[in-house]
Scaffold this motif. Structure first.
Motif, short mmCIF file in Angstrom:
data_model
loop_
_atom_site.label_atom_id
_atom_site.label_comp_id
_atom_site.label_asym_id
_atom_site.label_seq_id
_atom_site.Cartn_x
_atom_site.Cartn_y
_atom_site.Cartn_z
N SER A 194 0.84 -1.18 0.00
CA SER A 194 0.00 0.00 0.00
C SER A 194 0.88 1.24 0.00
O SER A 194 1.83 1.33 0.78
CB SER A 194 -0.89 -0.05 1.23
OG SER A 194 -1.38 1.21 1.48
N ASP A 202 -7.93 0.01 2.88
CA ASP A 202 -8.62 -0.71 1.79
C ASP A 202 -7.89 -2.00 1.46
O ASP A 202 -8.50 -3.04 1.23
CB ASP A 202 -8.69 0.17 0.54
CG ASP A 202 -9.53 1.40 0.77
OD1 ASP A 202 -10.44 1.33 1.62
OD2 ASP A 202 -9.27 2.44 0.13
N LYS A 203 -6.55 -1.92 1.44
CA LYS A 203 -5.76 -3.11 1.10
C LYS A 203 -5.95 -4.20 2.17
O LYS A 203 -6.11 -5.37 1.84
CB LYS A 203 -4.29 -2.71 0.95
CG LYS A 203 -3.34 -3.80 0.53
CD LYS A 203 -3.78 -4.58 -0.69
CE LYS A 203 -3.48 -3.92 -2.00
NZ LYS A 203 -3.85 -4.69 -3.20
N LYS A 205 -8.53 -4.65 4.10
CA LYS A 205 -9.87 -5.22 3.93
C LYS A 205 -9.88 -6.18 2.75
O LYS A 205 -10.47 -7.26 2.83
CB LYS A 205 -10.91 -4.11 3.71
CG LYS A 205 -11.23 -3.34 4.98
CD LYS A 205 -12.31 -2.32 4.70
CE LYS A 205 -12.66 -1.55 5.95
NZ LYS A 205 -13.47 -0.36 5.69
N GLU A 206 -9.22 -5.79 1.68
CA GLU A 206 -9.18 -6.65 0.49
C GLU A 206 -8.48 -7.98 0.82
O GLU A 206 -8.97 -9.06 0.50
CB GLU A 206 -8.41 -5.90 -0.61
CG GLU A 206 -8.29 -6.63 -1.92
CD GLU A 206 -7.23 -5.96 -2.82
OE1 GLU A 206 -7.21 -4.72 -2.93
OE2 GLU A 206 -6.39 -6.72 -3.37
N GLU A 209 -10.52 -10.14 2.95
CA GLU A 209 -11.84 -10.37 2.33
C GLU A 209 -12.97 -9.84 3.20
O GLU A 209 -13.96 -10.53 3.45
CB GLU A 209 -12.02 -11.86 2.00
CG GLU A 209 -11.00 -12.32 0.96
CD GLU A 209 -11.10 -13.80 0.63
OE1 GLU A 209 -12.15 -14.39 0.92
OE2 GLU A 209 -10.12 -14.34 0.10
N LYS A 211 -15.85 -7.15 3.50
CA LYS A 211 -16.64 -6.31 2.58
C LYS A 211 -16.85 -4.93 3.17
O LYS A 211 -17.05 -4.78 4.33
CB LYS A 211 -18.00 -6.97 2.31
CG LYS A 211 -17.87 -8.35 1.68
CD LYS A 211 -17.72 -8.25 0.16
CE LYS A 211 -17.46 -9.60 -0.48
NZ LYS A 211 -16.11 -10.10 -0.44
#
Ligand code: B1M
Length: 211
Positions: A194, A202-203, A205-206, A209, A211
């Motif tokens: 990141s 965001d990374k 969370k990605e 996984e 949402k």
């Protein structure tokens, strides 16, 4: 209107008391925490970085500016934490072995907490054993920050230590810091990279996984 320019200038001067006062006032005036961070504190630290690079500032000035940055961050941290309700995941973040830079790491931690994660701060100069230990204790994602090209290889050591301990399948590794790139993350087998504190959320969370 919040005096974000004043925060930036006071940080460059290393005036911790003024930074504290102006950040406090900006919060009272309902300025967005992200604006105070990006247009005030981070903007000031970027100027300090350029001056350091151009030999206009030396280590003592940078340290004094870093202290001013911390003074401002202390006020913002609880506000960022408040925005998260229940922890959405468990993360541990540390600065790479041999690396003492912690401003970026602290910002990443603040943003992750603000994003709703439970975050353990492993500190600076963190050896691979400590990262492995936290993975064993149930951390879902390990974040490593490095600011020096000389400490980047220790990120690879962490990935390898996790593999050797049989933990790499159940813990994700996210890396970041000024010299780090996506290509480097790919090269060492880190799960994600990141470029800044905001996108670290965001990374994370990605990678987990969420949402
Ligand atoms: Co140092 N230093 N420093 N330093 N220092 C740099 C990094 C340098 C680029 C300055 C320069 O020469 N232009 C240079 C590195 C050169 C290189 O390796 N290519 C350097 C050097 C050489 C050194 C010393 C070797 C100097 C010396 O002693 N001769 C020494 C090393 C000490 C050590 O670590 N073993 C040293 C020491 C110091 C201080 C102690 C004086 C001080 C640190 C104080 C502290 O952290 N408490 C310091 C500082 C402040 C800097 C600069 C000026 C600023 C770093 C900073 O805090 N930036 C820096 C120059 C620069 O970056 N322009 C420099 C603000 C911060 C918000 O940004 O950390 O990049 P950053 O974090 C960002 C992103 O990178 C990202 O999000 C953050 C926010 O958006 N991010 C992540 C960071 N970690 C992440 C992790 C993630 C995701 C995103 O996931 C886990």
């Amino acid at each position: 209107m919040a005096d974000l320019e004043g925060i930036k200038e006071s940080l460059i001067k290393g005036d911790a008391n003024k930074v504290k006062e102006l950040v406090g006032t900006a919060v009272k005036e309902n300025a967005l925490v992200g604006d105070i961070l990006n247009q005030g504190l981070i903007a000031g630290m970027n100027v300090v970085g350029t001056k350091f690079k151009n030999n206009e500032f030396y280590v003592p000035e940078v340290l004094i500016a870093a202290r001013a940055m911390h003074a401002g961050m202390e006020i913002l941290e609880p506000l960022l934490e408040k925005s998260g309700i229940k922890p959405i995941g468990k993360i541990a973040v540390g600065t790479a072995k041999g690396d003492l830079h912690d401003i970026g790491k602290n910002l990443v931690i603040m943003m992750l907490k603000g994003g709703g994660f439970q975050v353990e701060d492993l500190g600076i100069d963190v050896a691979e054993e400590k990262f492995v230990e936290t993975a064993k204790a149930g951390t879902q994602l390990i974040g490593i920050s490095a600011l020096l090209t000389t400490t980047m290889p220790s990120m690879k050591t962490v990935v390898e230590a996790l593999k050797a301990a049989g933990l790499k399948d159940r813990v994700k590794v996210m890396i970041g810091g000024a010299p780090i790139t996506q290509a480097y993350a790919d090269e060492i087998g880190a799960d994600g990279y990141s470029p800044d504190a905001a996108s670290a959320v965001d990374k994370a969370k990605e990678l987990l996984e969420i949402k």
